[in-house]
Scaffold this motif. Structure first.
Motif, short mmCIF file in Angstrom:
data_model
loop_
_atom_site.label_atom_id
_atom_site.label_comp_id
_atom_site.label_asym_id
_atom_site.label_seq_id
_atom_site.Cartn_x
_atom_site.Cartn_y
_atom_site.Cartn_z
N GLY A 140 0.84 -1.19 0.00
CA GLY A 140 0.00 0.00 0.00
C GLY A 140 0.87 1.24 0.00
O GLY A 140 1.08 1.84 1.04
N THR A 141 1.41 1.60 -1.16
CA THR A 141 2.27 2.77 -1.27
C THR A 141 1.92 3.51 -2.55
O THR A 141 1.39 2.92 -3.51
N ASP A 142 2.21 4.80 -2.57
CA ASP A 142 1.99 5.60 -3.77
C ASP A 142 3.13 5.43 -4.77
O ASP A 142 3.00 5.85 -5.92
N LEU A 143 4.23 4.86 -4.34
CA LEU A 143 5.37 4.66 -5.23
C LEU A 143 5.08 3.55 -6.24
O LEU A 143 4.35 2.60 -5.93
N PRO A 144 5.68 3.63 -7.42
CA PRO A 144 5.57 2.50 -8.34
C PRO A 144 6.16 1.25 -7.70
O PRO A 144 7.20 1.32 -7.04
N CYS A 145 5.48 0.12 -7.85
CA CYS A 145 5.98 -1.16 -7.34
C CYS A 145 6.36 -2.03 -8.53
O CYS A 145 5.55 -2.25 -9.43
N LEU A 146 7.59 -2.49 -8.50
CA LEU A 146 8.13 -3.32 -9.58
C LEU A 146 8.31 -4.74 -9.07
O LEU A 146 8.67 -4.94 -7.91
N PRO A 147 8.10 -5.74 -9.91
CA PRO A 147 8.21 -7.13 -9.45
C PRO A 147 9.66 -7.56 -9.27
O PRO A 147 10.48 -7.41 -10.17
N LEU A 148 9.96 -8.07 -8.11
CA LEU A 148 11.31 -8.53 -7.78
C LEU A 148 11.76 -9.65 -8.72
O LEU A 148 12.94 -9.76 -9.03
N ASN A 149 10.83 -10.45 -9.19
CA ASN A 149 11.19 -11.57 -10.05
C ASN A 149 11.27 -11.19 -11.53
O ASN A 149 11.35 -12.07 -12.39
N ASP A 150 11.25 -9.89 -11.84
CA ASP A 150 11.36 -9.43 -13.23
C ASP A 150 12.43 -8.34 -13.34
O ASP A 150 12.13 -7.15 -13.42
N PRO A 151 13.71 -8.75 -13.33
CA PRO A 151 14.79 -7.75 -13.39
C PRO A 151 14.75 -6.91 -14.68
O PRO A 151 15.22 -5.78 -14.68
N GLY A 152 14.17 -7.45 -15.75
CA GLY A 152 14.05 -6.68 -16.98
C GLY A 152 13.17 -5.46 -16.79
O GLY A 152 13.48 -4.37 -17.29
N GLN A 153 12.08 -5.62 -16.06
CA GLN A 153 11.19 -4.49 -15.80
C GLN A 153 11.89 -3.46 -14.91
O GLN A 153 11.72 -2.26 -15.09
N VAL A 154 12.68 -3.92 -13.95
CA VAL A 154 13.42 -3.00 -13.08
C VAL A 154 14.48 -2.26 -13.90
O VAL A 154 14.65 -1.05 -13.77
N ALA A 155 15.19 -2.98 -14.79
CA ALA A 155 16.19 -2.34 -15.65
C ALA A 155 15.54 -1.31 -16.56
O ALA A 155 16.09 -0.22 -16.77
N ASP A 156 14.35 -1.62 -17.11
CA ASP A 156 13.61 -0.65 -17.93
C ASP A 156 13.30 0.60 -17.14
O ASP A 156 13.49 1.72 -17.62
N PHE A 157 12.80 0.43 -15.90
CA PHE A 157 12.47 1.57 -15.05
C PHE A 157 13.71 2.44 -14.79
O PHE A 157 13.67 3.65 -14.92
N LEU A 158 14.80 1.78 -14.45
CA LEU A 158 16.06 2.46 -14.15
C LEU A 158 16.51 3.28 -15.37
O LEU A 158 16.86 4.46 -15.24
N CYS A 159 16.50 2.66 -16.54
CA CYS A 159 16.94 3.36 -17.75
C CYS A 159 16.03 4.54 -18.07
O CYS A 159 16.52 5.61 -18.46
N ARG A 160 14.71 4.36 -17.92
CA ARG A 160 13.79 5.49 -18.15
C ARG A 160 14.05 6.62 -17.15
O ARG A 160 14.07 7.80 -17.54
#
Length: 165
Positions: A140-160
């Motif tokens: 329950g947070t206002d921050l975007p939540c990224l799935p720990l089991n999907d490093p590609g999605q985290v890398a995409d977020f980081l690059c953006r």
């Protein structure tokens, strides 16, 4: 200046595993990535009794171990303050990105790796500087939540977030 991005979280949350999984994904994008790992513990680059450890124990301020495959420099602090993140960044070779594990209080863009199952409070509830939370459970947070089991999605977020290709 090289972009710097922090990965913070409690011990055992999966920070190192996430960084390890993202490195080949970032390299596949053509990015050269350096990593700084902060530790609260003492560490040895070589086992005790090996040459570099013997040189340090004998009083060397810095010891470089070099081979045809890699090199490492161990600098003894011996009562001097730990170098700041900026001082550490200045020692690195040029890169397109530096990932920093730890340094929870550094004024750099960062995400939190958070696992509720650890039973420890999240950092993002008391520190509003996080850009997102990487987690394995609904939060329950206002921050975007990224799935720990999907490093590609985290890398995409980081690059953006950093404006990297």
């Amino acid at each position: 200046m090289t972009p710097v991005f922090g990965i913070a979280g409690r011990s055992g949350s999966g920070k190192t595993t996430l960084i390890e999984a993202m490195l080949p994904l970032l390299a596949a994008r053509g990015l050269r990535v350096n990593v700084i790992k902060h530790s609260h513990h003492d560490f040895e680059m070589e086992p005790p009794g090996k040459d570099s450890a013997r040189f340090r124990l004998a009083g060397a301020q810095e010891v470089m171990v070099a081979s045809p495959y890699r090199y490492a420099i161990v600098h003894e602090l011996r009562g001097t303050p730990e170098p700041s993140l900026q001082e550490q960044l200045a020692r690195l070779s040029p890169a397109d990105l530096v990932l920093v594990e730890g340094f929870k209080q550094a004024a750099i863009p960062r995400i939190e790796v958070y696992r509720p199952a650890l039973g420890k409070p999240p950092l993002h509830e008391t520190d509003r500087e996080f850009l997102a939370v990487v987690t394995d459970a609904p939060l329950g947070t206002d921050l975007p939540c990224l799935p720990l089991n999907d490093p590609g999605q985290v890398a995409d977020f980081l690059c953006r977030a950093l404006g990297l290709a």
